[in-house]
Design an enzyme around this catalytic site. Structure first.
Site, PDB file in Angstrom:
ATOM      1  N   ASP A 178       0.824  -1.212   0.000  1.00  0.00           N
ATOM      2  CA  ASP A 178       0.000   0.000   0.000  1.00  0.00           C
ATOM      3  C   ASP A 178       0.856   1.260   0.000  1.00  0.00           C
ATOM      4  OD1 ASP A 178       0.986  -0.207   2.619  1.00  0.00           O
ATOM      5  OD2 ASP A 178      -0.919  -0.945   3.398  1.00  0.00           O
ATOM      6  N   ASN A 228      -6.884  -2.777  14.932  1.00  0.00           N
ATOM      7  CA  ASN A 228      -8.306  -2.988  14.625  1.00  0.00           C
ATOM      8  C   ASN A 228      -8.514  -4.182  13.699  1.00  0.00           C
ATOM      9  OD1 ASN A 228      -7.351  -2.066  12.191  1.00  0.00           O
ATOM     10  ND2 ASN A 228      -8.745  -0.321  12.011  1.00  0.00           N
ATOM     11  N   HIS A 262      -6.942  -4.658  10.827  1.00  0.00           N
ATOM     12  CA  HIS A 262      -6.796  -4.399   9.390  1.00  0.00           C
ATOM     13  C   HIS A 262      -5.613  -5.168   8.803  1.00  0.00           C
ATOM     14  CE1 HIS A 262      -4.075  -0.526   9.788  1.00  0.00           C
ATOM     15  NE2 HIS A 262      -3.373  -1.612   9.889  1.00  0.00           N
ATOM     16  N   GLU A 304      -9.607  -1.759   6.184  1.00  0.00           N
ATOM     17  CA  GLU A 304     -10.130  -1.527   7.529  1.00  0.00           C
ATOM     18  C   GLU A 304     -11.360  -2.409   7.736  1.00  0.00           C
ATOM     19  OE1 GLU A 304      -8.151   0.026   9.229  1.00  0.00           O
ATOM     20  OE2 GLU A 304      -7.407   1.879   8.364  1.00  0.00           O
TER      21      GLU A 304
HETATM   22  P1  PGA Z   1       2.868  -1.950  12.583  1.00  0.00           P
HETATM   23  O1  PGA Z   1       1.644  -1.828  11.608  1.00  0.00           O
HETATM   24  O2  PGA Z   1       3.776  -2.992  12.026  1.00  0.00           O
HETATM   25  O3  PGA Z   1       3.497  -0.583  12.567  1.00  0.00           O
HETATM   26  O4  PGA Z   1       2.334  -2.332  13.907  1.00  0.00           O
HETATM   27  C1  PGA Z   1       1.019  -2.975  11.140  1.00  0.00           C
HETATM   28  C2  PGA Z   1      -0.298  -2.604  10.521  1.00  0.00           C
HETATM   29  O5  PGA Z   1      -0.919  -1.615  10.958  1.00  0.00           O
HETATM   30  O6  PGA Z   1      -0.738  -3.308   9.620  1.00  0.00           O
END
Ligand code: PGA
Length: 259
Positions: free
Chosen positions: A80, A148, A150, A155
């Site tokens: 992304d 959450n 995601h 999301e």
């Molecule tokens: P993080 O993010 O590795 O910074 O915890 C993971 C995500 O939000 O998919």
């Protein structure tokens, strides 16, 4: 905790392994990348960004620089990009990747790193999706998980069959990215509200998935992913539908997810 988790609603038996922490997770992921490159030279490897993979990218860089991972065999992409962020712009995902792993900048120049277009318009994202398909599709997809639940910027509520598209970031996702943006660009406009993201359908079509979750902040999301319903209320639960998925958890992330 290692073993196969037969979670309710699963159509497959997911492999779940424990890791001692970020370094051990990074080593484990690097071995998977090496195995993929050995069995499928130029097979597409799709990276995830974020704190979860912070320890991984320097190890990847060292493996490429030492020749242990031959540059000529590498073809990669990622999940992304923030809207309006090209490869040169600090804060963007491609910028994060090439900063954390400088050999990726060479791959980008050579056309062997296929960046997600940050314009976010449907034709550019469809062109990207077709480019990935022409390259044989994604062989190995690395994933993190949001608090959450995601996956990438899918999301809660995102469709399981979604493809690359422009998405709105949830408030919790934007809050989690605040410190990162503040450190990169203290005077800048802050966390973007939109991004271009692989859909859950794109993620599902990868040959193999590896999802890493580290730390207690992920424990609830991990529990929902492994034990809740397999539906869009927890986008990460889609990994339970995949025939070849591995989840790596440290003790804190696994806290509620006894399998
Ligand atoms: P993080 O993010 O590795 O910074 O915890 C993971 C995500 O939000 O998919």
């Amino acid at each position: 905790m290692d073993g196969a988790a037969a979670a309710p609603g699963s159509t497959t038996r997911l492999r779940v392994e424990s890791v001692d922490g970020p370094e051990a997770a990074a080593e484990r992921v690097l071995r998977e990348v090496e195995a993929t490159v050995a069995s499928h030279p130029r097979g597409l490897i799709s990276f995830a960004t974020g704190g979860t993979y912070k320890a991984f990218f320097p190890k990847l860089a060292a493996a490429i620089n030492s020749g242990q991972l031959p540059m000529a065999s590498l073809l990669c992409t990622h999940l992304d990009e923030y809207l309006g962020y090209g490869p040169e712009r600090p804060g963007g995902m491609v910028h994060e990747l090439v900063t954390a792993c400088p050999p990726l900048a060479d791959l980008l120049r050579q056309g062997s790193f296929l960046p997600v277009p940050g314009e976010g318009d449907a034709p550019s994202l469809e062109a990207h999706r077709q480019r990935l398909q022409r390259a044989g599709g994604i062989r190995l997809q690395l994933l993190g998980i949001g608090r959450n639940g995601h996956l990438a910027f899918n999301e809660p509520g995102a469709p399981f069959d979604g493809t690359f598209r422009k998405v709105q970031l949830s408030e919790s996702t934007r809050r989690d990215a605040e410190a990162r943006f503040r450190s990169l660009d203290p005077e800048g406009p802050g966390v973007p509200t939109e991004a271009a993201s692989a859909g859950l359908g794109d993620i599902q079509s990868a040959g193999r998935l590896i999802l890493v979750a580290l730390g207690a902040a992920k424990a609830d999301a991990v529990h929902a992913m492994l034990h809740g319903p397999v539906d869009p209320s927890c986008p990460a639960s889609v990994v339970r539908r995949h025939p070849d998925a591995l989840v790596l958890l440290d003790a804190a992330a696994a806290g509620r997810a006894v399998v």
